[in-house]
Design an enzyme around this catalytic site. Structure first.
Site, PDB file in Angstrom:
ATOM      1  N   GLU A 228      33.832  29.806  39.605  1.00  0.00           N
ATOM      2  CA  GLU A 228      34.456  31.108  39.914  1.00  0.00           C
ATOM      3  C   GLU A 228      33.319  32.099  40.083  1.00  0.00           C
ATOM      4  O   GLU A 228      32.776  32.590  39.097  1.00  0.00           O
ATOM      5  CB  GLU A 228      35.355  31.564  38.759  1.00  0.00           C
ATOM      6  CG  GLU A 228      36.474  30.628  38.388  1.00  0.00           C
ATOM      7  CD  GLU A 228      37.544  30.526  39.456  1.00  0.00           C
ATOM      8  OE1 GLU A 228      37.454  31.248  40.476  1.00  0.00           O
ATOM      9  OE2 GLU A 228      38.450  29.712  39.280  1.00  0.00           O
ATOM     10  N   CYS A 262      34.925  40.758  39.625  1.00  0.00           N
ATOM     11  CA  CYS A 262      34.734  39.946  40.839  1.00  0.00           C
ATOM     12  C   CYS A 262      35.810  40.251  41.867  1.00  0.00           C
ATOM     13  O   CYS A 262      35.556  40.188  43.063  1.00  0.00           O
ATOM     14  CB  CYS A 262      34.693  38.469  40.487  1.00  0.00           C
ATOM     15  SG  CYS A 262      35.994  37.947  39.387  1.00  0.00           S
TER      16      CYS A 262
END
Ligand code: NDP
Length: 454
Positions: A228, A262
């Site tokens: 990720e 993010c």
């Protein structure tokens, strides 16, 4: 790198920890491997009960965790509590739904009675970042443990108190001893941990640089991996969008967690017809975000997680300005003590420049002008990243059609991108691979096994 808590309000080291020696790490690895031999045989009901206990304890300790996050990485108390409460919902969700996601699936094949089974595999290493120190860990740990695996956490070096408090939480939630352990180690020990036979995979959330390094190690040792990584989410505003709602959500997304997320909106791609009006509204919203001491209940945006991260951000802003960018608001470091950086909008950065393409991990919105819808979509996909994205339009049908064209793991129409326990989370391109959460996430670290009666 030293493993220490440094308060981003004062720059002072509040607590320091010695890295575990390789002998200590090895002893923990062995205990976690031992715990696996019984945890893998536990019933799904027993695992669900442990998760329910964990949810209760998380809710009880929301204040404590919020204080730790404020001290270690500057998250405002209110946001810290919300993060912990969200983490409790991931426990509830997999306690209620995990068994169905892992249930064996009977099939008749060539006249034989067969089934597809989802069997646990061993210990999973989680290499985690500092920006959501509780949520990111729970998001991967809960489904992984529900699947019958055990887990080791190597947290970011600036949040050791959170890392140890999470370990304590598992211990007190009636999980059997050593099903979840924290390792206070640096990157130097990651390969040794991955090399162990008992460790069957690694999940990393962090930068592309870290992802490449750890994915290479996982490959070398033939271990599974889920990555990720960063994102530079497009926030596409079309001419028929509700500009007030788009500006409010855009500012919230860009400034939340001091921009260190993010899936924050990072590249605002705005249709020419509404460009000036949208920039004006975004400016109003960005300028009204209350920035201050994370311990103040009215603070929405605290300092950045460290002075070093702020210095990196200042460097990125300078690169944007050098490339031709113009500051609409913010852009000046305040005099106040603490690693503060104000909500900032920069326009006119050439879309093709490196500065316009890099991920910006701070409350700085880059706004780009698009001459048409087609051009806006082209720009949205013209990125090395593919984590999230959003499209803003009053025509929901069109929004859905365009959302399907965006090359990213999660796309919202008229909404703020966020991760939710029932939905798969993860990206494409440099944003990584594999998925967390949902049926897809819970099955990343299981042995998908065909069993047949011949
Ligand atoms: P890093 O990627 O450096 O750190 C994340 C985790 O990976 C930490 O635990 C870190 O530990 C570990 N790590 C880094 N390099 C290696 C390696 N070679 N081997 C093993 N483990 C490693 O993130 P930063 O904290 O420096 O943040 C910088 C950038 O990362 C941001 O600009 C953003 O792009 C991205 N990021 C993305 C996040 C996301 O949610 N997708 C979250 C946080 C950051 P150690 O520090 O001990 O090396």
């Amino acid at each position: 790198m030293a493993i220490q808590s440094t308060n981003p309000m004062t720059g002072k080291v509040e607590k320091s920890f010695d890295e575990y020696s390789s002998a200590e790490t090895s002893a923990i690895l062995n205990s976690v491997a031992d715990a696996y031999s019984t945890w893998k045989l536990s019933s799904l009901e027993q695992r669900a009960d442990c998760l329910r206990n964990l949810a209760v304890l998380l809710r009880e300790r929301a204040d404590h965790f919020a204080e730790l996050m404020a001290a270690e990485m500057g998250k405002p108390l209110k946001s810290g509590r919300a993060e912990v409460l969200k983490s409790a919902t991931v426990c509830d969700f997999y306690a209620d739904n995990g068994a169905a996601m892992l249930a064996s699936e009977p099939k008749t094949v060539d006249g034989m009675q067969c089934s597809v089974e989802y069997a646990p595999m061993g210990t999973v290493l989680a290499v985690m970042p500092w920006n959501y120190p509780v949520w990111q860990v729970l998001r991967i740990a809960v489904p992984t443990l529900m699947a019958g695996n055990t887990m080791l956490l190597k947290h970011a070096p600036n949040v050791p108190q959170c890392a140890l408090a999470i370990e304590e939480l598992f211990r007190e939630s009636m999980f059997p001893e050593n099903v979840f352990r924290t390792l206070i180690v640096g990157t130097g020990q990651v390969e040794d941990v991955l090399a162990e036979d008992s460790v069957i995979g690694v999940c990393l959330t962090g930068s592309v640089r870290a992802g490449r390094a750890v994915a290479a190690l996982a490959g070398a040792h033939l271990k599974r991996s889920v990555m990720e990584l960063g994102g530079s989410d497009a926030f596409v505003v079309l001419a028929d969008a509700d500009l007030d709602k788009a500006a409010a959500t855009g500012a919230e997304s860009r400034c939340s967690n001091a921009g260190q997320a993010c899936i924050a909106a990072k590249r605002f791609i705005v249709h020419n017809d509404v460009y000036d009006e949208f920039v004006g509204k975004l400016k109003e919203r960005m300028e009204s975000v209350p920035m201050g001491n994370p311990l103040d209940e009215n603070t929405v945006m605290g300092p950045m997680a460290s002075h070093q991260f702020r210095d990196n951000l200042i460097g990125q802003v300078n690169s944007c300005l050098k490339a031709g960018g113009k500051v609409v608001c913010g852009g000046e470091v305040p005099e106040a003590e603490g690693a503060f950086y104000p909500p900032t909008i920069i326009t006119d950065v050439p879309f093709e420049s490196q500065a316009g393409r890099d991920e910006i991990f701070g409350p700085v919105a880059l706004v780009f002008r698009a001459e048409s819808e087609e051009k806006a979509m082209e720009m949205a996909n013209d990125s090395a990243f593919g984590l999230g994205g959003s499209v803003w339009t009053s025509d929901v049908e069109k929004g859905l059609r365009l959302a399907r064209q965006i090359e990213a793991g999660l796309v919202y129409v008229n909404g703020r991108v966020s991760s939710r326990p029932p939905l798969p989370f993860g990206g494409v391109k440099n944003s990584g691979y594999g998925r967390e959460l949902s049926t897809y996430g819970i099955r990343e670290f299981v042995n998908v096994k065909s069993v047949c009666i011949g």
